[in-house]
Design a protein around this motif. Structure first.
Motif, short mmCIF file in Angstrom:
data_model
loop_
_atom_site.label_atom_id
_atom_site.label_comp_id
_atom_site.label_asym_id
_atom_site.label_seq_id
_atom_site.Cartn_x
_atom_site.Cartn_y
_atom_site.Cartn_z
N ASN A 15 0.85 -1.32 0.05
CA ASN A 15 0.02 0.08 0.00
C ASN A 15 0.77 1.16 0.03
O ASN A 15 0.48 2.32 -0.65
N VAL A 16 2.13 1.17 0.52
CA VAL A 16 2.71 2.42 0.88
C VAL A 16 4.37 1.80 0.43
O VAL A 16 4.70 0.94 1.00
N LEU A 62 5.18 14.06 -9.79
CA LEU A 62 5.22 12.84 -10.02
C LEU A 62 4.18 11.87 -9.15
O LEU A 62 4.05 10.69 -9.40
N GLY A 63 3.74 12.57 -8.05
CA GLY A 63 2.66 11.77 -7.42
C GLY A 63 3.09 11.54 -6.03
O GLY A 63 2.26 10.50 -5.40
N ALA A 64 4.20 11.82 -5.42
CA ALA A 64 4.52 11.45 -4.26
C ALA A 64 3.49 11.92 -3.06
O ALA A 64 3.09 13.07 -3.21
N GLU A 65 3.26 11.14 -1.96
CA GLU A 65 2.15 11.58 -1.27
C GLU A 65 2.87 12.60 -0.06
O GLU A 65 2.22 13.37 0.42
N ARG A 83 -1.99 8.83 6.83
CA ARG A 83 -2.68 9.58 5.94
C ARG A 83 -2.98 8.79 4.77
O ARG A 83 -3.94 8.83 3.92
N CYS A 84 -1.79 8.21 4.06
CA CYS A 84 -1.90 7.17 3.06
C CYS A 84 -2.97 6.28 3.41
O CYS A 84 -4.07 5.90 2.37
#
Length: 110
Positions: A15-16, A62-65, A83-84
């Motif tokens: 997931n992360v 680029l979409g890093a959380e 949070r993710c």
């Protein structure tokens, strides 16, 4: 290494992914690009001891959380990972609500 990370992530089940900006071989931004290009579902948190505004902006583009500078507070990393997971749960809940609404709409017209 970045190459090892992408091979592991391709297998799924994550997931992360917490990645470093500076890694042997494929760097963190290249790894993040590859993760997004291959549409791997893991959220990505970038860590770095070499933080710059440019690299932070590129990571977010680029979409890093999240983007955390080393040395980092472990509590901040835990909050970021949390949070993710919260975002993923909210997305699942939204999808479930959409499915229920679509099913209710279908039964109304049958």
């Amino acid at each position: 290494t970045g190459e090892e990370a992408i091979e592991i992530l391709r297998k799924g089940g994550f997931n992360v992914a917490v990645i470093d900006l500076m890694m042997p071989g494929m760097g963190g931004l290249a790894l993040l690009k590859e993760i997004r290009k291959e549409r791997i579902e893991a959220d990505v948190i970038v860590l770095t001891g070499f933080a710059t505004i440019a690299s932070a902006m590129e990571a977010v583009r680029l979409g890093a959380e999240d983007y955390l500078r080393k040395p980092f507070d472990v509590g901040k990393l835990i909050l970021s990972v949390g949070r993710c997971f919260e975002k993923r749960k909210a997305m699942r809940d939204l999808e479930s609500a959409r499915d229920k609404l679509a099913a209710a709409a279908m039964t109304r017209y049958l």
